[in-house]
Design a protein around this motif. Sequence first.
Motif, PDB file in Angstrom:
ATOM      1  N   THR A  28       0.832  -1.200   0.000  1.00 44.98           N
ATOM      2  CA  THR A  28       0.000   0.000   0.000  1.00 44.98           C
ATOM      3  C   THR A  28       0.871   1.257   0.000  1.00 44.98           C
ATOM      4  N   MET A  29       0.213   2.405  -0.215  1.00 39.49           N
ATOM      5  CA  MET A  29       0.959   3.621  -0.510  1.00 39.49           C
ATOM      6  C   MET A  29       0.458   4.824   0.283  1.00 39.49           C
ATOM      7  N   GLY A  30       0.101   4.574   1.536  1.00 40.72           N
ATOM      8  CA  GLY A  30      -0.326   5.678   2.379  1.00 40.72           C
ATOM      9  C   GLY A  30      -1.824   5.890   2.352  1.00 40.72           C
ATOM     10  N   LEU A  31      -2.252   7.006   2.913  1.00 39.95           N
ATOM     11  CA  LEU A  31      -3.663   7.278   3.119  1.00 39.95           C
ATOM     12  C   LEU A  31      -4.169   8.410   2.232  1.00 39.95           C
ATOM     13  N   LEU A  32      -5.422   8.295   1.863  1.00 44.40           N
ATOM     14  CA  LEU A  32      -6.184   9.386   1.252  1.00 44.40           C
ATOM     15  C   LEU A  32      -7.281   9.724   2.250  1.00 44.40           C
ATOM     16  N   ILE A  33      -7.208  10.921   2.812  1.00 40.50           N
ATOM     17  CA  ILE A  33      -8.051  11.292   3.949  1.00 40.50           C
ATOM     18  C   ILE A  33      -9.013  12.406   3.549  1.00 40.50           C
ATOM     19  N   ASP A  34     -10.281  12.178   3.815  1.00 40.56           N
ATOM     20  CA  ASP A  34     -11.271  13.246   3.667  1.00 40.56           C
ATOM     21  C   ASP A  34     -11.148  14.119   4.915  1.00 40.56           C
ATOM     22  N   HIS A  35     -10.133  15.000   4.886  1.00 39.28           N
ATOM     23  CA  HIS A  35      -9.713  15.677   6.115  1.00 39.28           C
ATOM     24  C   HIS A  35     -10.710  16.721   6.606  1.00 39.28           C
ATOM     25  N   LEU A  36     -11.699  17.061   5.780  1.00 38.41           N
ATOM     26  CA  LEU A  36     -12.722  18.013   6.212  1.00 38.41           C
ATOM     27  C   LEU A  36     -13.963  17.317   6.758  1.00 38.41           C
ATOM     28  N   HIS A  37     -13.927  16.008   6.787  1.00 38.61           N
ATOM     29  CA  HIS A  37     -15.088  15.254   7.263  1.00 38.61           C
ATOM     30  C   HIS A  37     -15.270  15.494   8.761  1.00 38.61           C
ATOM     31  N   PRO A  38     -16.511  15.626   9.228  1.00 37.02           N
ATOM     32  CA  PRO A  38     -16.745  15.901  10.658  1.00 37.02           C
ATOM     33  C   PRO A  38     -16.287  14.787  11.592  1.00 37.02           C
ATOM     34  N   ALA A  39     -16.098  13.597  11.081  1.00 39.51           N
ATOM     35  CA  ALA A  39     -15.577  12.522  11.932  1.00 39.51           C
ATOM     36  C   ALA A  39     -14.183  12.857  12.442  1.00 39.51           C
ATOM     37  N   LEU A  40     -13.480  13.728  11.734  1.00 37.62           N
ATOM     38  CA  LEU A  40     -12.115  14.096  12.113  1.00 37.62           C
ATOM     39  C   LEU A  40     -12.059  15.513  12.676  1.00 37.62           C
ATOM     40  N   ARG A  41     -13.185  16.012  13.137  1.00 39.09           N
ATOM     41  CA  ARG A  41     -13.230  17.385  13.663  1.00 39.09           C
ATOM     42  C   ARG A  41     -12.254  17.568  14.824  1.00 39.09           C
ATOM     43  N   HIS A  42     -12.126  16.546  15.658  1.00 40.11           N
ATOM     44  CA  HIS A  42     -11.223  16.632  16.803  1.00 40.11           C
ATOM     45  C   HIS A  42      -9.872  15.949  16.534  1.00 40.11           C
ATOM     46  N   PHE A  43      -9.671  15.582  15.281  1.00 40.72           N
ATOM     47  CA  PHE A  43      -8.406  14.972  14.863  1.00 40.72           C
ATOM     48  C   PHE A  43      -7.996  15.607  13.541  1.00 40.72           C
ATOM     49  N   PRO A  44      -7.689  16.915  13.558  1.00 36.08           N
ATOM     50  CA  PRO A  44      -7.404  17.627  12.302  1.00 36.08           C
ATOM     51  C   PRO A  44      -6.225  17.015  11.572  1.00 36.08           C
ATOM     52  N   SER A  45      -6.404  16.855  10.259  1.00 31.77           N
ATOM     53  CA  SER A  45      -5.433  16.126   9.449  1.00 31.77           C
ATOM     54  C   SER A  45      -5.229  16.819   8.115  1.00 31.77           C
ATOM     55  N   ALA A  46      -4.152  16.440   7.453  1.00 27.97           N
ATOM     56  CA  ALA A  46      -3.978  16.749   6.035  1.00 27.97           C
ATOM     57  C   ALA A  46      -4.719  15.685   5.234  1.00 27.97           C
ATOM     58  N   SER A  47      -4.704  15.808   3.918  1.00 26.20           N
ATOM     59  CA  SER A  47      -5.349  14.790   3.092  1.00 26.20           C
ATOM     60  C   SER A  47      -4.450  13.568   2.901  1.00 26.20           C
ATOM     61  N   HIS A  48      -3.200  13.659   3.311  1.00 22.27           N
ATOM     62  CA  HIS A  48      -2.252  12.562   3.154  1.00 22.27           C
ATOM     63  C   HIS A  48      -1.769  12.091   4.517  1.00 22.27           C
ATOM     64  N   SER A  49      -1.028  11.012   4.523  1.00 24.33           N
ATOM     65  CA  SER A  49      -0.495  10.454   5.766  1.00 24.33           C
ATOM     66  C   SER A  49       0.444  11.438   6.441  1.00 24.33           C
ATOM     67  N   THR A  50       0.233  11.656   7.729  1.00 24.49           N
ATOM     68  CA  THR A  50       1.168  12.395   8.565  1.00 24.49           C
ATOM     69  C   THR A  50       1.373  11.585   9.838  1.00 24.49           C
ATOM     70  N   TYR A  51       2.341  11.966  10.640  1.00 25.32           N
ATOM     71  CA  TYR A  51       2.761  11.113  11.747  1.00 25.32           C
ATOM     72  C   TYR A  51       1.675  10.805  12.783  1.00 25.32           C
ATOM     73  N   PRO A  52       0.646  11.644  13.005  1.00 29.26           N
ATOM     74  CA  PRO A  52      -0.423  11.196  13.910  1.00 29.26           C
ATOM     75  C   PRO A  52      -1.109   9.912  13.450  1.00 29.26           C
ATOM     76  N   TRP A  53      -0.986   9.591  12.167  1.00 31.04           N
ATOM     77  CA  TRP A  53      -1.633   8.396  11.637  1.00 31.04           C
ATOM     78  C   TRP A  53      -0.730   7.164  11.728  1.00 31.04           C
ATOM     79  N   TRP A  54       0.523   7.321  12.181  1.00 27.91           N
ATOM     80  CA  TRP A  54       1.440   6.179  12.165  1.00 27.91           C
ATOM     81  C   TRP A  54       0.901   5.021  13.022  1.00 27.91           C
ATOM     82  N   SER A  55       0.577   5.284  14.263  1.00 27.24           N
ATOM     83  CA  SER A  55       0.083   4.213  15.142  1.00 27.24           C
ATOM     84  C   SER A  55      -1.219   3.630  14.615  1.00 27.24           C
ATOM     85  N   ILE A  56      -2.069   4.503  14.121  1.00 22.85           N
ATOM     86  CA  ILE A  56      -3.378   4.055  13.635  1.00 22.85           C
ATOM     87  C   ILE A  56      -3.220   3.160  12.416  1.00 22.85           C
ATOM     88  N   ALA A  57      -2.417   3.601  11.436  1.00 20.74           N
ATOM     89  CA  ALA A  57      -2.209   2.792  10.234  1.00 20.74           C
ATOM     90  C   ALA A  57      -1.489   1.487  10.561  1.00 20.74           C
TER      91      ALA A  57
END
Length: 934
Positions: free
Chosen positions: A814-843
């Motif tokens: 696989t080649m990282g994440l595509l994130i709908d970073h404006l989705h309200p599910a991530l309101r308290h977990f602000p993200s870029a549209s691509h993989s960043t280090y907060p996603w390391w443990s999760i991924a």
Amino acid sequence: MLTTLNLAGIWELQLDGEKSGLQTPFTDTMALPGTTSHAQKGKRNEAAEIGSLTDEYRFEGYAWFSRTFEVDASLVGLPCFLYLERTRVTTVWVDGEELGSRNSLSTPHVYEISGGLAAGMHTILIRVDNTNYPTKGGHLTSPDTQTNWNGITGRIELQFTGQRYLQNVQVYPDAASRSVTVKARRVGISSADKLVVSASGFNGDSEHRPEAQTFSLSDDREVVITYPLGEDGRLWSEFDPYLYKLNLRLVDEEGTLLDVTEIVFGLRAFQADGDKFTINGVRTFLRGKHDGLIFPLTGYAPTTVDEWLRVLTIAKSYGINHYRFHTCCPPEAAFTAADLLGIYMEPELPFWGTVTDESDPNHNAAEQEYLIQEGFSMLESFGNHPSFVMMSLGNELWGSKSRLSEILDAYKAFDDRPLYTQGSNNFQFVPDILPEEDFFCGVRFSRDRLFRGSYAMCDAPQGHVQTDMPSTRKDYDEQIQPSVFGKASEEGSGNSIQIQYGTGTKTVQASAVEEQLIPRIPVVSHEIGQYATFPNFAEIEKYTGPLKARNFETFRKRLEDKGLGHLAEAYFWNSGQLAVDCYKEELEAAFRSRKLAGFQLLDLQDFSGQGTALVGVLDAFMDSKGLVTPEEWRTFCSDAVLLARFDKYHFTAGERFNAHVELAYFRGIPLNPAEVVWNVAEGGTILAEGKFAAEVSNDDNYVDFGDISFVVPEPAGMTQVTLSLAITGTDIRKTYPLWLYPSGVIVDESAEQWVTALNPSVLARLAQGESLLLTPDPARLESAVDGTYCTDFWCYPMFRSISESMNKPVPVGTMGLLIDHLHPALRHFPSASHSTYPWWSIATHSRPIILDDLSQALSPIVQTIDNFERNHKLGLLFECRVGAGRLLVCPLNTEAVIGTPEGKQFLHSLIEYVRSEDFDPQVELAPSELQAIL
């Protein structure tokens, strides 16, 4: 004096794929220099290669070329040579008389026309054969790189000399004495002849003209003279690529000019000194790139200086000062351009295999002798160039160490100007350092002593970029020079082992290493990086030459057939952003390693073959993909790299952030005083700041400035901040993202909305209209792929196949994440549209679910980008309606992440979303559909 007759132009052509012989009359014509493919000669190739670009007019066999030319009366009787700059196996006839054959793949073919030529018209016939080479040819003939073309490229000319002239002129600069020794062979000897030597400097802000000197010559055939340049002679280096044009005038006793030879050289000393390379006594760090002579618009390597200046200038703008040519040697124009720009070049013999001696039943004496002679020819043809500083015997060689030593000995005795290595990553899992080599190039010193950040699964263990929690602490010093010795576990010691070899596998004999291998020479890390990006299908239209991107067209069709074609651009961009981050950590780990002498990227640009390896931040044309600017790339790949060492990227309010600031400095000039200013900021708000000062002398390649320490303030919510470092008054700077988390976040593990299995009671609750968060145990999922953070190594198709053939685990792919970073599910977990280090443990602790057979309308909130062979729709976080209920699904090992600030914040955000009125999935799935994937 050399007079040339240019034979470039229109030649008669006959293609003879069956190699049945010349049939006259000729029925076609073609311009030379050029290749049959570039000229669109032969039958059009309708195939669509998947693992490489497709040569639209691929031709193998004999290509016969003929033309007439006229010789002026003034040239009659003069020694005459036919010069073919770059070609394949040639046989030449002039006026029906055969002159012989030449087979160098790396150097010009030169034919002497005995007795010269008469005045008037003559006919020349050249047969070029691109089959049955004495060796396979490495990347000089590979369809993965410049293709197995047929034709002649570069200069095609007749060269006429006087009766007395100098031949094979070689120059040996001595930087310490500011002088140059000239060695040459005389043709046509008179004891009264003299050699007048002068030089003029150029490529700098001032011209240096040493005084001319005249040397008397005896009857010796060999000429050896030393010409002083004076105390003010200027040195050549990456910092100041100052060149001299040496003028050698052979005159008779009356002073009549007999011959003129001009050689461009640089006054330099490139040496190995302990664990580093030096240029004129100043330590340098090799920032290299791999090069396989990939030029998609022509299908062959350019022979013009301007084109190589374009390519090398682009590479230099990304901090590159070194080129390693994988199983190939570039044309002379590449060395000339590198001379002008100050690039350190390392050509390589065109060999990727086993070097044997006479005791081996598979010993191929003819091939080995050919390769050895090819090396001597490369040294003779290009050794005068100051940029030619290193030479390798091949790529990933195996076999006889004593024979490798003999070859190195022979080259070093023949030409001591470059430094030599036994090869690039020889003996792989069981490397050795030969006494005769000047530097070592590899990836490990034992199975576990790794000094690269990423590896294929078949070469596991994998590297820290692929497996370790992100930090900036990693370096390779302990792996290179261990402080504690113990018996290393050697894979296959004393036995045959199976290794990855090209795009396949090979069984080789591996002998045990008797003691810990400790290098005493410079160590260069081999083919680092290899972080893949998704294809950019907009690139297809750029392939207007003989090579067509039918592989890209196939990959696009596959993606469209899966209903994911609309995501192609997003896949490319977001996988590319992750690749850049991986390269940053890989490169910084190299600069943090004080026992390392340099690295060789694979690659700054995409590699067109071997499964289609899109591993560059530049495409195959050396054009930017738009993922990172050269200026930003140079903040972690340059002759001066600021570094901050810290343990992690995530901090909860009240924690103390600690970092050590240092500088890897190889500019060759003092940096006094050096003041580092730093701050941690959220936008324009400074949270902490400070400064350090130090003096940096020529000998200070690693400077420890000091430590940053501050208490993390309480943020309003999860917040990304930036640690910025800069040295005042210079272009040296660096930034790191950090993430701050509020201290009061609590995950309600007993929340009634949170379930961990899709069992009958959960289905019943959904049927009653409840809103639920489902985090199924990833280990129990069957319709899923393994979770990983890092993007794929090289490319999935090639290494999947290799792993399967070796019965080893296949790559995740696989080649990282595509994130709908404006989705309200991530309101308290602000993200870029691509993989960043907060996603390391999760991924890392997830297993994204294969959603291929579900509704096309189901678009995951967080989607794992799959490779272009499988094209699965992979859901890491998705939502749906199930009857009257609503369901948010995240296949995550929550126990593994809930103890981290980022995992806690992520789960908090999901629970809050499920409880909110914003939770309103638009796609409905039947319970049976969910049960099928969960």
